[in-house]
Design a protein around this motif. Sequence first.
Motif, PDB file in Angstrom:
ATOM      1  N   VAL A 112     -18.425  -7.298  27.125  1.00 39.98           N
ATOM      2  CA  VAL A 112     -17.381  -8.134  27.701  1.00 39.98           C
ATOM      3  C   VAL A 112     -18.030  -9.124  28.655  1.00 39.98           C
ATOM      4  CG1 VAL A 112     -15.503  -6.472  27.490  1.00 39.98           C
ATOM      5  CG2 VAL A 112     -16.981  -6.400  29.482  1.00 39.98           C
ATOM      6  N   GLY A 113     -17.287 -10.190  28.943  1.00 42.30           N
ATOM      7  CA  GLY A 113     -17.769 -11.181  29.884  1.00 42.30           C
ATOM      8  C   GLY A 113     -17.528 -10.758  31.315  1.00 42.30           C
ATOM      9  N   LEU A 114     -17.803 -11.664  32.228  1.00 41.92           N
ATOM     10  CA  LEU A 114     -17.695 -11.361  33.649  1.00 41.92           C
ATOM     11  C   LEU A 114     -16.931 -12.475  34.341  1.00 41.92           C
ATOM     12  CD1 LEU A 114     -18.512  -9.700  36.175  1.00 41.92           C
ATOM     13  CD2 LEU A 114     -20.571 -11.113  36.289  1.00 41.92           C
ATOM     14  N   MET A 115     -15.845 -12.102  35.000  1.00 47.38           N
ATOM     15  CA  MET A 115     -15.088 -13.040  35.815  1.00 47.38           C
ATOM     16  C   MET A 115     -15.479 -12.836  37.273  1.00 47.38           C
ATOM     17  SD  MET A 115     -12.852 -15.490  35.884  1.00 47.38           S
ATOM     18  CE  MET A 115     -11.850 -15.375  34.391  1.00 47.38           C
ATOM     19  N   ARG A 116     -16.085 -13.840  37.857  1.00 45.88           N
ATOM     20  CA  ARG A 116     -16.529 -13.743  39.246  1.00 45.88           C
ATOM     21  C   ARG A 116     -15.425 -14.291  40.146  1.00 45.88           C
ATOM     22  NH1 ARG A 116     -20.814 -16.683  36.945  1.00 45.88           N
ATOM     23  NH2 ARG A 116     -22.589 -15.439  36.304  1.00 45.88           N
ATOM     24  N   ASN A 117     -14.848 -13.421  40.928  1.00 44.54           N
ATOM     25  CA  ASN A 117     -13.843 -13.841  41.907  1.00 44.54           C
ATOM     26  C   ASN A 117     -13.786 -12.812  43.025  1.00 44.54           C
ATOM     27  OD1 ASN A 117     -11.896 -15.364  43.107  1.00 44.54           O
ATOM     28  ND2 ASN A 117     -10.216 -14.618  41.836  1.00 44.54           N
ATOM     29  N   LEU A 118     -14.972 -12.433  43.527  1.00 45.31           N
ATOM     30  CA  LEU A 118     -15.064 -11.433  44.576  1.00 45.31           C
ATOM     31  C   LEU A 118     -15.118 -12.107  45.940  1.00 45.31           C
ATOM     32  CD1 LEU A 118     -17.683  -9.039  42.967  1.00 45.31           C
ATOM     33  CD2 LEU A 118     -15.226  -8.713  43.107  1.00 45.31           C
ATOM     34  N   PRO A 119     -14.751 -11.404  46.993  1.00 45.59           N
ATOM     35  CA  PRO A 119     -14.873 -11.975  48.337  1.00 45.59           C
ATOM     36  C   PRO A 119     -16.311 -12.397  48.621  1.00 45.59           C
ATOM     37  CG  PRO A 119     -13.572  -9.965  48.384  1.00 45.59           C
ATOM     38  CD  PRO A 119     -14.142 -10.066  47.001  1.00 45.59           C
ATOM     39  N   VAL A 168     -18.557 -16.124  32.923  1.00 43.80           N
ATOM     40  CA  VAL A 168     -19.674 -16.169  31.988  1.00 43.80           C
ATOM     41  C   VAL A 168     -19.375 -15.165  30.888  1.00 43.80           C
ATOM     42  CG1 VAL A 168     -21.006 -14.530  33.391  1.00 43.80           C
ATOM     43  CG2 VAL A 168     -22.172 -15.933  31.685  1.00 43.80           C
ATOM     44  N   GLY A 169     -19.458 -15.603  29.646  1.00 43.61           N
ATOM     45  CA  GLY A 169     -19.052 -14.781  28.522  1.00 43.61           C
ATOM     46  C   GLY A 169     -20.137 -13.837  28.053  1.00 43.61           C
ATOM     47  N   MET A 179     -24.286 -19.813  27.769  1.00 45.08           N
ATOM     48  CA  MET A 179     -23.376 -19.573  28.879  1.00 45.08           C
ATOM     49  C   MET A 179     -22.228 -18.648  28.511  1.00 45.08           C
ATOM     50  SD  MET A 179     -25.052 -21.401  30.935  1.00 45.08           S
ATOM     51  CE  MET A 179     -23.997 -21.254  32.345  1.00 45.08           C
ATOM     52  N   GLY A 180     -22.128 -18.267  27.243  1.00 45.78           N
ATOM     53  CA  GLY A 180     -21.048 -17.392  26.821  1.00 45.78           C
ATOM     54  C   GLY A 180     -19.693 -18.071  26.835  1.00 45.78           C
ATOM     55  N   LEU A 181     -19.661 -19.367  26.559  1.00 46.98           N
ATOM     56  CA  LEU A 181     -18.406 -20.118  26.578  1.00 46.98           C
ATOM     57  C   LEU A 181     -17.804 -20.193  25.184  1.00 46.98           C
ATOM     58  CD1 LEU A 181     -19.532 -23.083  28.866  1.00 46.98           C
ATOM     59  CD2 LEU A 181     -18.302 -21.014  29.539  1.00 46.98           C
ATOM     60  N   PRO A 182     -16.485 -20.313  25.077  1.00 46.87           N
ATOM     61  CA  PRO A 182     -15.869 -20.498  23.754  1.00 46.87           C
ATOM     62  C   PRO A 182     -16.377 -21.769  23.090  1.00 46.87           C
ATOM     63  CG  PRO A 182     -14.212 -19.924  25.396  1.00 46.87           C
ATOM     64  CD  PRO A 182     -15.475 -20.188  26.146  1.00 46.87           C
ATOM     65  N   LEU A 183     -16.335 -21.779  21.766  1.00 46.54           N
ATOM     66  CA  LEU A 183     -16.836 -22.917  21.007  1.00 46.54           C
ATOM     67  C   LEU A 183     -16.003 -24.160  21.311  1.00 46.54           C
ATOM     68  CD1 LEU A 183     -17.481 -21.228  17.545  1.00 46.54           C
ATOM     69  CD2 LEU A 183     -19.065 -21.519  19.455  1.00 46.54           C
ATOM     70  N   SER A 184     -16.688 -25.269  21.539  1.00 48.89           N
ATOM     71  CA  SER A 184     -15.997 -26.534  21.803  1.00 48.89           C
ATOM     72  C   SER A 184     -15.638 -27.256  20.516  1.00 48.89           C
ATOM     73  CB  SER A 184     -16.871 -27.443  22.675  1.00 48.89           C
ATOM     74  OG  SER A 184     -17.239 -26.793  23.873  1.00 48.89           O
ATOM     75  N   LEU A 185     -16.477 -27.140  19.494  1.00 46.65           N
ATOM     76  CA  LEU A 185     -16.241 -27.758  18.196  1.00 46.65           C
ATOM     77  C   LEU A 185     -16.005 -26.657  17.180  1.00 46.65           C
ATOM     78  CD1 LEU A 185     -18.987 -30.544  18.248  1.00 46.65           C
ATOM     79  CD2 LEU A 185     -16.516 -30.910  18.265  1.00 46.65           C
ATOM     80  N   ARG A 186     -14.839 -26.672  16.573  1.00 47.53           N
ATOM     81  CA  ARG A 186     -14.491 -25.663  15.575  1.00 47.53           C
ATOM     82  C   ARG A 186     -14.886 -26.165  14.193  1.00 47.53           C
ATOM     83  NH1 ARG A 186     -12.672 -20.854  17.615  1.00 47.53           N
ATOM     84  NH2 ARG A 186     -11.562 -20.618  15.639  1.00 47.53           N
TER      85      ARG A 186
END
Length: 653
Positions: free
Chosen positions: A35-42, A50-51, A293-300
């Motif tokens: 799984v990816g990581l959502m950074r939103n910690l104090p 990042v995916g 970067m683990g990002l979704p594809l921009s061009l399908r």
Amino acid sequence: MDREADASSQLSPDGERAAKRRRISASPTHPPREVGLMRNLPGDKFPSFVGSASGIHFIRSVYGSVRQPQPSSGAQARTPEKDIVPGEDDYLSSEVPGATRRLWKDDEVATAPVFHLDCQDLIGWSSSYFTNWHPPYPFLHAPTVLGLFEKLQQNGVPPADTHDNFEMITVRSIMSTSLADRRQSQICSEPRIPNVLVFETYDQAIGSLQRALSRPASVCSLQAALSVQVFLVSMLRLNAASRLGGLIIRMALQLGLHRCPNRFPSFSSQDRELRQRLFWSIYCIDRLICQSMGLPLSLRDDDIDVCYPSEERHQTPCSPSDTRLRCLEFLARHSEIRGHIMELRNKSIKHSQKETDEAVAITARLTRWWNDVEDFADSEPLVLSTYHRTVLTILYHESMISLNRPILALNRSGSAYDAALQHCLGSSRFIITTLYEMLSQTDRAAQQSSAITLLWPSFTWGVWMSTFIVFHAAHSKQISHRTMARLTERSSRILLHVSRRGSVWPDACASAIQHLRAHLLHGRASDGSEGHTPQSSSYAVPLETQIPDHVGQVTAGAPTVSRDESTRLRVNMLPTNTRHRSWRQDISTAPGAPNMTRSTPSPPNDAGVKEAWNTNFGHDGDTSESGVDPFAGFDIPFWLGQDEYAGLVNEWS
């Protein structure tokens, strides 16, 4: 505090909530996966994602399973944190303000006013770009660039405030990329490049494209933006390159580059070829960034009907394709396969493909692609240089790792896990060994023009990921520590060579590898046996109960806590009515240092807690490998479609 209270009020009773967690984690319909990581910690400056395609889950897992050494009292090495992947320049600003720092040394550029430029000097300064970067990304028309050089010789450099001169932006990008190349090749250039022909900072490179946002899209402005993106990618400034890629892709779509130019008779043959080359260059660079970067594809792929150079479907009869474009075609085909791997392995549970035959089909396509590369290299040995053949070879093994590495997130048993580990280990060894041999050849031929340099941007990611696979295999006793030491030492040398370019990431990755390597070897020496995991009173907390970074962090990797501290954190995952005290209360009274050592406790007397103790740690607090599996669990459960567990993240974040 309000958010925590709201999340707690919306959740079901604690007992039911914990029972659901146990059912979900063991449910066959939701197997453990990357799984990816959502950074939103104090303490974070801004939230970011990042995916899992970047390998962040695997990196965090290896950091969690390999126990970290105590940092020395001396100067601490700059090492990437466990939650960062190479190329995330957004997380360098606090340590290395690279966006505004001057890029070039005084002995690399000339600051004196330029009164005359010689065309031959311009060709020599840009030779590295057209030798190494133009064959895989031929989005420029080389004769047109040569005409720009002749214009500079006749008219000189235009004023610096001419921001909308896209031709000059392209020239500066070419020269900046070539100047960075020469750092790795260690070939001195005389005379020095005038500083007006290069970008002094990354901000200057990106800011030069400001007019592209308001001006109508054109091929010239798109080429300028893409040349800046190539420079940023070559320097591993992937966050900035990704944001710039959004502008590039929208410009390309507005120009209709995603449609095959041979369908429209209004374009000349030269325009059709250039549009085709321009689109596939954008496509390849975008897929490289999305995977890194683990990002979704921009061009399908289902929005694209541009033909490959050697397989034109919209023109009859077809003119013979230029063999010099085969490198671009191989990269485009590989990028398409890379996208299929990301769609298979890294989509959310709700939209992921569940067909087991899909992985076999992707493997077949990847193998066929590799057979085509070898066949072309044998039949046309002079078209692909040694460097570009090596790039294609490394890309093949990087894809094998990306396809099989997510299987390692499953439980460490079964033929699928064993096969995936061996595939990953074999490709990792090949990547490290091949690049090390190239590096050795480069050192022997350092003064020759035939020296091969390691310029490709994914080399850093490939070596980084390969080394972590080697660490995982050594920790799992799949390879000897002697083999691990040899391969990781080669990895460090490769990364140190790549760091000559000026990017901070290779050097930082090499420092982290040295820390982990020294710790594994120290553990083996202290234990006195090959591959045996040493007993210690301190080890990293598994991912599902990781301490937030603001509590404390070891510079070289994951924060560590004592055995009883990690035990208490695991017990805290039980219902509230079985907890002895809250997690936040314990953290508030814990020392501020990242390593909070206490005496090893005895198993608790409470029946419910004792049952969980035995389940997670073995009987009587045994912390064997079977009891602590960093690959079991999840770090952002809401990404897996389990929204009812979002409160769990809010509770400890």
